[in-house]
Design an enzyme around this catalytic site. Structure first.
Site, PDB file in Angstrom:
ATOM      1  N   ASP A  67       0.810  -1.223   0.000  1.00  0.00           N
ATOM      2  CA  ASP A  67       0.000   0.000   0.000  1.00  0.00           C
ATOM      3  C   ASP A  67       0.844   1.274   0.000  1.00  0.00           C
ATOM      4  OD1 ASP A  67       0.913  -0.518   2.593  1.00  0.00           O
ATOM      5  OD2 ASP A  67      -1.048  -1.136   3.305  1.00  0.00           O
ATOM      6  N   ASP A 136      -7.471  -2.311  14.340  1.00  0.00           N
ATOM      7  CA  ASP A 136      -8.887  -2.533  14.003  1.00  0.00           C
ATOM      8  C   ASP A 136      -9.070  -3.790  13.135  1.00  0.00           C
ATOM      9  OD1 ASP A 136      -7.884  -1.748  11.538  1.00  0.00           O
ATOM     10  OD2 ASP A 136      -9.234  -0.031  11.292  1.00  0.00           O
ATOM     11  N   HIS A 138      -7.361  -4.509  10.311  1.00  0.00           N
ATOM     12  CA  HIS A 138      -7.120  -4.382   8.866  1.00  0.00           C
ATOM     13  C   HIS A 138      -5.891  -5.156   8.411  1.00  0.00           C
ATOM     14  CE1 HIS A 138      -4.789  -0.394   9.679  1.00  0.00           C
ATOM     15  NE2 HIS A 138      -3.903  -1.309   9.379  1.00  0.00           N
ATOM     16  N   GLU A 143      -9.724  -1.886   5.366  1.00  0.00           N
ATOM     17  CA  GLU A 143     -10.346  -1.587   6.654  1.00  0.00           C
ATOM     18  C   GLU A 143     -11.567  -2.484   6.856  1.00  0.00           C
ATOM     19  OE1 GLU A 143      -8.758   0.003   8.703  1.00  0.00           O
ATOM     20  OE2 GLU A 143      -8.174   2.030   8.148  1.00  0.00           O
TER      21      GLU A 143
HETATM   22  C1  F6R Z   1       1.409  -1.491   6.093  1.00  0.00           C
HETATM   23  C2  F6R Z   1       0.097  -2.112   6.194  1.00  0.00           C
HETATM   24  C3  F6R Z   1      -0.689  -2.078   7.465  1.00  0.00           C
HETATM   25  C4  F6R Z   1       0.153  -2.288   8.712  1.00  0.00           C
HETATM   26  C5  F6R Z   1      -0.714  -2.197   9.956  1.00  0.00           C
HETATM   27  C6  F6R Z   1       0.092  -2.350  11.227  1.00  0.00           C
HETATM   28  O1  F6R Z   1       1.956  -1.665   4.815  1.00  0.00           O
HETATM   29  O2  F6R Z   1      -0.354  -2.646   5.234  1.00  0.00           O
HETATM   30  O3  F6R Z   1      -1.669  -3.088   7.410  1.00  0.00           O
HETATM   31  O4  F6R Z   1       0.780  -3.534   8.653  1.00  0.00           O
HETATM   32  O5  F6R Z   1      -1.361  -0.963   9.980  1.00  0.00           O
HETATM   33  O6  F6R Z   1       0.939  -1.260  11.368  1.00  0.00           O
HETATM   34  P1  F6R Z   1       2.083  -1.232  12.467  1.00  0.00           P
HETATM   35  O7  F6R Z   1       3.036  -2.306  12.116  1.00  0.00           O
HETATM   36  O8  F6R Z   1       2.718   0.129  12.338  1.00  0.00           O
HETATM   37  O9  F6R Z   1       1.426  -1.462  13.773  1.00  0.00           O
END
Ligand code: F6R
Length: 261
Positions: A67, A136, A138, A143
């Protein structure tokens, strides 16, 4: 789903690094799906060290990131282009033309997303996808409520994710509302998924993903349908799992032909 619980995030990251190293050694032309955020930082450090000290060779590998923020310049310190450069790409020998990150600055987002999907297919599909988990639930930036069959597209971040990610920006207001993310359908086509989640803040999302019903309300739960998903946890992120003892017993008592980690 294989649930691997180690005492610390560092130990779990080492298992992840060994799995990825094995994948790249067995198939040098591997296609790797990459994630950003705090969770995989240690993993990227370990892979960089394996490259430096043990000659782990990424020169034939291809990568696709999950992403990127929309309308955030790739030179912005919080962009995922910058993140990947600083944390991984500048430390290993990936060829620049083999690296793919969604371009959040494109004028025609749907055309770019369709092209991203085509590029993944043309590369032969993703062999191993690294994933983090949102608090959450995701996956990528899919989401809660995302279609379980979704492909790469634009998504709107929840306020929870915007506030979780505010730490990478100068303030919560600066976090973009929109992102381009691989879809859940895209992620599910990867041959292997490696989900990493660390810390107490992830415990509820982990429990819902691993032991809850499969539902679009918890995108991480879709991995229950993946034939080759490994979930790497530390003690804190595993703390709400009802069957934690069982998973630990499974991992500690694997038949010798399976204990290759
Ligand atoms: C990042 C992504 C997100 C993160 C998730 C956890 O490329 O796709 O799904 O893996 O938001 O983020 P952290 O590791 O910062 O807690």
């Amino acid at each position: 789903m294989e649930i691997i619980i180690l005492p610390t995030a560092a130990e779990a990251s080492e298992v992840a690094a060994r799995l990825i190293a094995r994948q790249v050694r067995e198939k040098p032309s591997s296609v790797l799906g990459l994630a950003t955020g705090s969770t995989p930082c240690k993993l990227y450090q370990l892979l960089a060290r394996m490259h430096r000290e043990d000659g782990l060779d990424f020169s034939k590998a291809t990568t696709f990131n999950l992403d990127e923020y929309v309308n955030l310049d790739p030179t912005h310190p919080a962009s995922y282009h910058q993140f990947m450069e600083e944390n991984f790409f500048s430390h290993v020998n990936l060829r620049r033309e083999s690296v793919h990150i969604p371009d959040g600055m494109v004028a025609d987002v749907p055309a770019h997303c369709a092209e991203y999907e085509r590029a993944i297919r043309k590369a032969g599909g993703i062999d191993l996808q690294i994933l983090g988990l949102g608090s959450d639930g995701h996956l990528g930036f899919n989401e809660p409520g995302s279609s379980l069959a979704s492909r790469t597209r634009i998504k709107t971040l929840t306020e929870r994710t915007r506030s979780d990610n505010a730490r990478f920006f100068t303030g919560a207001q600066e976090v973009p509302h929109h992102v381009i993310t691989m879809g859940l359908g895209t992620i599910m086509e990867s041959r292997m998924c490696l989900l990493l989640a660390f810390g107490k803040a992830k415990a509820e999302a982990v429990a819902a993903s691993v032991e809850g019903p499969v539902t679009a309300s918890v995108p991480g739960s879709l991995l229950q349908f993946h034939p080759q998903a490994k979930v790497l946890l530390d003690a804190e992120s595993a703390s709400s799992l009802r069957r934690a003892e069982y998973y630990q017993g499974v991992y500690q008592n694997k038949p010798s032909w399976q204990t290759d980690l």
